[in-house]
Motif scaffolding. Structure first.
Motif: not given
Lengths: 450, 450
Positions: A247-265
């Motif tokens: 739950n602490d990381f729910s902000f990721i869904k609105d954080n484009e850079l993190m989403r991109e990084g995770i998706s690329e990884l």
């Protein structure tokens, strides 16, 4: 050193090998080269000397101090300190004549006047691969770079018995997005990331944690960073965040850079062999030109070497040289740093000999016959053939054949000459037979191709 | 060059090639390397940077002015200007660990800040072979050096259609003995020999004769020198002096140097293939370290290149570095000087392609299959395999395959994926078939091994 003579030792920090060691090193180099080539990369070569303004377009600080820089005529010159900057210049210069995506390898010497210490050389080989294109480049090429590195190190490892290795993969965008989320300015971000980059260099994990916590300042953010360091890749699932922090990381869904990084990884990990790869967000790579995927490679049995191959994704490779936007992904194997100590410490061996066949004519009458059979062997067999004109006793000649590790000795004396035959001795089995040149070539071919 | 950007052209006198040309150049280099290796020579590598005192132990004058010399810290350093001086240092330094006769090859870049002109580079490759031993070395090794050069140039010539070539062989002792006979002092001898060395550079043979006559001063001696220039090698007979001068040369029987020189030249010619060699006493070689056999090599179709390979016998190679007497014989091919202009002028072509196979997955679903077949090909076939992740139209992809000169294209679309097949297109014949991976690998192996 003899009296009144010039000291012949190489400069401190430089290295040269005896022939047998050179032979092993060259074998390493050709394994790397063949693997790169068969993986679809093409060779380029650039001058060792560049204009200083080209090399120092981006570099600075430590690098600039280490460079061999000098003037010749009106020119301010420097020896290349890596193969990436010359590659950037090459792509900008030859842009119109290259086909993109352009996949190149370059294996060459680079120069850095670092303080001399074991495994740190002032002249050393790097073996680079890069894939570049204009404006954008599929994440699949990140996969290709890392799998080529895995292919290459697997081959080296199986040939030289180096044991298991792991490529640790991360993506810079994840940390960039993370620290942006919490309003870190550039300096604080860079400093925090630098601590993470050095994680495994701290004496203990607690030392690392203490320093990171102090830099970040906020306990909640620090805890999240520590949780992020635990993320891993689960096949068929993807990148997974520790459940306790979900739950602490729910902000990721609105954080484009993190989403991109995770998706690329996730994509990169999906296509790489699991046995040799793992996600590790402590990999950041010091150089500031990486923008996405980053990786480092560790040999399980040789932790002392640190990362033996690393690389990553960059944008804006050629910005100093052209208006075109050239982006790419690359990797490099530091072959001198890894293999010269291994060779010098006798830790790696090689089966093949520097000499396959030695021809030993026993007196001057046999020279014509010796030259003839050598020429014939060179034409018909792909083998290293040495001929010795020494007029020495048979025993001495056998000693020489042993010393140079020949697999076969061909002895030609007056008897052989008269009967138009050759005595062929297999130096490994000791077997010896007197035969015609046809049988000799057949026997040698059969044994060498085994 | 874009505005406000750094000029990306290489330094004047330096050269870098486009990938296709680099591929041809690397092919040349590897033909030379393999021939040297199979002829019994082993590789060494020495640092590009040497202490200036090592490089300038013997050099002087023109050479010294051309060298890239600089300081770093307290060190007076220079870039090597040839591979012979570093080799001499290497032999002296590693003397105790080498097996003699020591036969080494070295192919590497050397640096000379000469005035830039076509075919003269400031950074260029040399490909050297040398055989050295302590105190003395059989004349048969002179034969071996020259025959290895002949073998190598024959291979290059037949691969790249360079036509006929001749190695012109001489022996310094003959001139040394000749001028000694007539009481020439060292200066007059050196100056006379220098004129002979430039024989083919005079506008006309008459110009040459006039200058030589003036230098020699005495008409009788001049006539003898001209007669000596006509000597040739006749198989089963030996070195023959023009009959009309037979009596004039009766002094030779008491001239030890001339007798030695003629006898050595005779031996060398006896063992060399006549089709590619001839005696030519105008060959002297400028460098003063040669003491016996000397040779130069000329391509019949490319006289503008001058000698493309030369060398000779020397004594006292390592005198500046050690008390040991190291003598040897060597030869060198100036591969940059010859092949870079030929490649740049499109005069040599190559059959093999930089890419054997290109894999073209047509959408993201096909990536896993593309990576799998690439891995399988790399494991089972020695071929250069490129994979492109571009999501482009089929036609665009075929254009790319054509542009990079691929021999085969492997197309993977949804149909292929569903049926677990691959579409293999032979880019040369245009033939196309949809087949299993087993058949695909069989077909490719068969075609590539043809």
């Amino acid at each position: 050193m003899a009296k009144n003579k010039i000291n012949t030792s190489v400069l401190s920090g430089f290295v040269e090998l005896l022939p047998q060691s050179q032979f092993v090193f060259d074998t390493v180099k050709s394994i790397i080269e063949n693997t790169y080539k068969n993986a679809g990369f093409v060779a380029i070569d650039t001058p060792t000397i560049e204009k200083s303004e080209v090399l120092f377009a981006k570099a600075g600080g430590e690098t600039e101090k280490q460079v061999y820089r000098f003037t010749k005529g009106d020119n301010d010159l420097s020896l290349r300190f890596d193969l990436t900057v010359p590659f950037a210049r090459y792509v900008a210069d030859h842009y119109a004549n290259l086909t993109f995506p352009f996949k190149r390898y370059q294996i060459g010497k680079v120069y850095r006047g670092e303080r001399a210490q074991k495994g740190r050389y002032r002249e050393f080989f790097q073996a680079d691969i890069d894939i570049v294109a204009e404006n954008n480049l599929s994440i699949m090429y990140d996969v290709e770079i890392i799998s080529t590195i895995i292919q290459t190190i697997s081959k080296l490892s199986s040939q030289f018995n180096l044991g298991n290795f792991k490529v640790k993969v991360s993506n810079r965008k994840i940390w960039d997005g993370f620290f942006k989320q919490f309003g870190f300015d550039d300096t604080k971000k860079v400093e925090s990331v630098a601590i993470i980059d050095k994680r495994y260099k701290f004496k203990t994990e607690d030392d690392f944690k203490a320093e990171l916590k102090e830099k970040i300042g906020d306990e909640k953010i620090f805890n999240l960073a520590m949780a992020l360091l635990k993320i891993e890749y689960i096949p068929n699932v993807g990148i997974s965040i520790p459940e306790s922090h979900y739950n602490d990381f729910s902000f990721i869904k609105d954080n484009e850079l993190m989403r991109e990084g995770i998706s690329e990884l996730e994509t990169v990990m999906k296509y790489l062999p699991l046995s040799n790869t793992e996600v590790d967000l402590s990999i950041v790579r010091g150089l500031d030109y990486y923008t996405g995927t980053v990786f480092e490679t560790y040999l399980q049995n040789y932790p002392e070497f640190g990362s033996v191959s690393s690389g990553g994704r960059y944008e804006h490779l050629c910005d100093f040289y052209t208006d075109k936007i050239i982006c790419g992904v690359g990797g490099s194997i530091g072959l001198s740093r890894l293999f010269i100590p291994l060779i010098e410490d006798g830790k790696i061996q090689i089966d093949t000999s520097m000499t396959d066949i030695v021809i030993l004519p026993q007196n001057e009458n046999c020279y014509t016959s010796a030259i003839k059979i050598k020429t014939e062997l060179n034409e018909k067999v792909d083998a290293k053939v040495n001929v010795i004109f020494e007029n020495k006793k048979f025993k001495k000649m056998m000693e020489y054949a042993n010393k140079i590790n020949a697999k076969f000795a061909i002895i030609i004396g007056d008897d052989e000459l008269q009967n138009n035959t050759f005595t062929l001795k297999n130096m490994i089995t000791g077997e010896q037979q007197t035969i015609s040149s046809i049988t000799l070539i057949k026997t040698i071919t059969k044994t060498l191709n085994k």
